[in-house]
Scaffold this active site. Structure first.
Site, PDB file in Angstrom:
ATOM      1  N   ARG A  35     -32.663  -4.285  -3.186  1.00 44.83           N
ATOM      2  CA  ARG A  35     -32.717  -3.226  -4.203  1.00 44.83           C
ATOM      3  C   ARG A  35     -34.168  -2.800  -4.463  1.00 44.83           C
ATOM      4  NH1 ARG A  35     -28.494  -5.159  -8.956  1.00 44.83           N
ATOM      5  NH2 ARG A  35     -26.773  -5.746  -7.613  1.00 44.83           N
ATOM      6  N   GLU A  93     -22.517   3.452  -4.788  1.00 47.53           N
ATOM      7  CA  GLU A  93     -22.732   3.540  -6.229  1.00 47.53           C
ATOM      8  C   GLU A  93     -24.174   3.940  -6.535  1.00 47.53           C
ATOM      9  OE1 GLU A  93     -22.909  -0.156  -8.440  1.00 47.53           O
ATOM     10  OE2 GLU A  93     -21.795   0.712 -10.114  1.00 47.53           O
TER      11      GLU A  93
HETATM   12  C1  LIG Z   1     -24.075  -4.173 -13.056  1.00 42.96           C
HETATM   13  C2  LIG Z   1     -24.622  -5.504 -12.694  1.00 42.96           C
HETATM   14  C3  LIG Z   1     -24.217  -6.621 -13.615  1.00 42.96           C
HETATM   15  C4  LIG Z   1     -22.898  -7.269 -13.195  1.00 42.96           C
HETATM   16  O1  LIG Z   1     -22.869  -7.508 -11.797  1.00 42.96           O
HETATM   17  C5  LIG Z   1     -22.406  -8.831 -11.563  1.00 42.96           C
HETATM   18  N1  LIG Z   1     -22.966  -9.283 -10.300  1.00 42.96           N
HETATM   19  C6  LIG Z   1     -24.247  -9.149  -9.887  1.00 42.96           C
HETATM   20  N2  LIG Z   1     -24.392  -9.676  -8.658  1.00 42.96           N
HETATM   21  C7  LIG Z   1     -23.169 -10.144  -8.273  1.00 42.96           C
HETATM   22  C8  LIG Z   1     -22.652 -10.777  -7.117  1.00 42.96           C
HETATM   23  N3  LIG Z   1     -23.469 -11.062  -6.087  1.00 42.96           N
HETATM   24  N4  LIG Z   1     -21.348 -11.111  -7.073  1.00 42.96           N
HETATM   25  C9  LIG Z   1     -20.547 -10.825  -8.138  1.00 42.96           C
HETATM   26  N5  LIG Z   1     -20.953 -10.217  -9.270  1.00 42.96           N
HETATM   27  C10 LIG Z   1     -22.259  -9.886  -9.313  1.00 42.96           C
HETATM   28  C11 LIG Z   1     -22.885  -9.626 -12.759  1.00 42.96           C
HETATM   29  O2  LIG Z   1     -22.085 -10.789 -12.941  1.00 42.96           O
HETATM   30  C12 LIG Z   1     -22.691  -8.618 -13.866  1.00 42.96           C
HETATM   31  O3  LIG Z   1     -21.349  -8.695 -14.311  1.00 42.96           O
END
Ligand SMILES: CCC[C@H]1O[C@@H](n2cnc3c(N)ncnc32)[C@H](O)[C@@H]1O
Length: 474
Positions: free
Chosen positions: A96, A167
């Site tokens: 990112r 996205e």
């Molecule tokens: C919008 C970003 C925040 C959300 O994005 C989830 N999040 C981030 N990285 C991963 C990942 N590698 N696998 C599953 N969920 C993920 C976090 O928990 C939070 O809810």
């Protein structure tokens, strides 16, 4: 001076050449060959078609791990055990930030140790070939989910790799995500991403684009979120994108959330060109979660209930382990099943709640004030208008880490938990609307026997993780 205009073919080619050299896998991208690859994919993997033909909300989690075989296993599990309708590939933080060298080290480390050394899938390092292995292994459409201010190489590689949904956007992946990227820079960079998506679209491969609705994720006033969705949708449409999913993050008051989702679809249809298919996505609560799995499931269930009433096209689910961060695949799948259980029990009921239309009318009026100010600031050009409106504070996002937004707007919940604006900054809003917010906030102040203050805002930020909706004084 950049404007809301389609970037010319020679500029598209020049930028494409420029970004390829950022990482060796950039050279694997061949547009004509990629078109043929997409044409070889079965209908059930064509993201926009699957999303737009559904007759009830589709569920999609977030999920990303460094190694390809682990990502395949994870998505198979979420599809099988979680019954996800649509799947993600969440990209790691180094990618990112365009730190492909560090992502490479993390990937090699993961391959040696078997540990998840990155917090997502480093798609640029996996390259077109690695992405295609993932697309071929999974029997459902997959979307690239990330938070990348400069997503040009990520888009070039994942589009060529068979992904048909992407996205983010120049505001929604700038304001909440970064301090150092200027808005003009990210608008220009995302014009390339959207033009590339448009170029695939013109060849029959409709790439779905999903601006990131939740923004800073905590108490974002619905009209601010919707205005930014409409702006990013218009910018994408200019570049030829024809499948756009506008997003909105749950705030937790059911009347306001349903009203906001209704307004999002209605204004999306109104503000975006007729040739665009506009869909909506509801993100389950993006703020702080309870550190207790049972209570976390209560938050997820309320999201499911809201989705059953508003019926967005898509729901991004949360897991009962949200408090800890990246969930296990079992918890991620559980969040999908909890959401599905509540939606399937509620969706056939005729749940009629008072006040939704009134709240929707208010949200629409507020959003139009913001869209009017953008057009005024830019003499009709959405790019210039957005830049100038953010500069003047006429458009603003609360709690924004980015220097591109003033962050002068302060939200607080009113007496039934709807998000209102307590400090307006220089936000462009009619006075009578400000009066409505003030009256509803002072009703809460009366109930609580305290003055409207920043204390209320701070109490509200922690309320849901503390088990409530409204941060009442102890
Ligand atoms: C919008 C970003 C925040 C959300 O994005 C989830 N999040 C981030 N990285 C991963 C990942 N590698 N696998 C599953 N969920 C993920 C976090 O928990 C939070 O809810």
């Amino acid at each position: 001076m950049i404007r809301d205009e389609r970037i010319p073919a020679d500029q598209l080619r020049r930028i494409d050449e420029e970004i390829r050299s950022d990482w060796p896998t950039g050279d694997e991208v061949d547009f004509e060959e990629a078109i043929r690859y997409h044409e070889s994919l079965p209908d059930r993997k064509r993201f926009a078609d699957v999303l737009e033909s559904a007759d009830k909300p589709l569920l999609q989690p977030r999920a990303g791990v460094p190694r390809l075989e682990d990502q395949i296993e994870l998505l198979e599990y979420l599809h099988g055990e979680g019954k996800a309708d649509l799947l993600p590939t969440t990209i790691d933080s180094y990618t990112r930030d365009n730190e492909y060298e560090k992502a490479q080290e993390g990937l090699e480390n993961a391959r040696e140790t078997g540990e998840d050394t990155l917090n997502g899938f480093p798609a640029v390092n996996h390259g077109v070939e690695g992405c295609r292995k993932l697309i071929e292994a999974i029997d459902a459409p997959i979307e690239v989910r990330h938070g990348t201010p400069d997503a040009r190489l990520l888009a070039a590689i994942t589009f060529a790799g068979g992904f048909q949904s992407f996205e983010g956007g120049p505001i929604s992946y700038n304001i909440p995500y970064t301090k150092r990227h200027g808005l003009e820079e990210t608008i220009e960079r995302w014009q390339f991403v959207d033009r590339l998506a448009g170029a695939y679209t013109e060849r029959g491969v409709r790439i779905n684009r999903e601006p990131f609705g939740p923004l800073t994720g905590t108490l974002v006033p619905p009209s601010i979120a919707i205005a930014i969705m409409l702006i990013e949708g218009q910018l994408a449409a200019t570049q030829g994108v024809r499948s756009i999913t506008l997003g909105y993050g749950q705030v937790g008051n059911v009347v306001q959330d349903v009203a906001a989702l209704n307004a999002l679809q209605k204004l999306g249809d109104e503000f975006l060109p007729d040739e665009v298919v506009v869909t909506t996505v509801f993100h389950e609560w993006m703020g702080g979660f309870p550190p207790d799995e049972a209570r976390a499931n209560g938050v997820i269930g309320l999201g499911g209930m809201t989705a059953a009433i508003a019926q967005p096209d898509k729901v991004i689910t949360k897991s009962p382990q949200e408090f800890q961060g990246v969930p296990t695949k079992e918890a991620n799948a559980a969040g999908l099943r909890t959401t599905r259980q509540v939606i399937d029990m509620a969706i056939e009921q005729n749940i009629d709640i008072d006040g939704i239309q009134e709240e929707q009318d208010l949200i629409e009026r507020e959003t139009r004030c913001l869209m009017d100010t953008v057009l005024e600031h830019g003499d009709g050009d959405v790019v210039q208008g957005t830049l100038k409106a953010f500069e003047s504070g006429a458009l603003d996002v609360p709690f924004a880490p980015s220097d591109s937004a003033r962050g002068a707007v302060l939200p607080a919940r009113d007496d039934d938990g709807r998000v209102r604006i307590f400090e307006w900054g220089d936000l462009a809003m009619d006075d009578d609307i400000k009066e409505i917010h003030k009256a509803r906030l002072s009703r809460r102040a009366d109930t609580e026997g305290r003055d409207q203050s920043f204390r209320m805002v701070a109490d509200d930020v922690d309320a849901i993780s503390d088990g409530k909706l409204i941060g009442r004084p102890q």
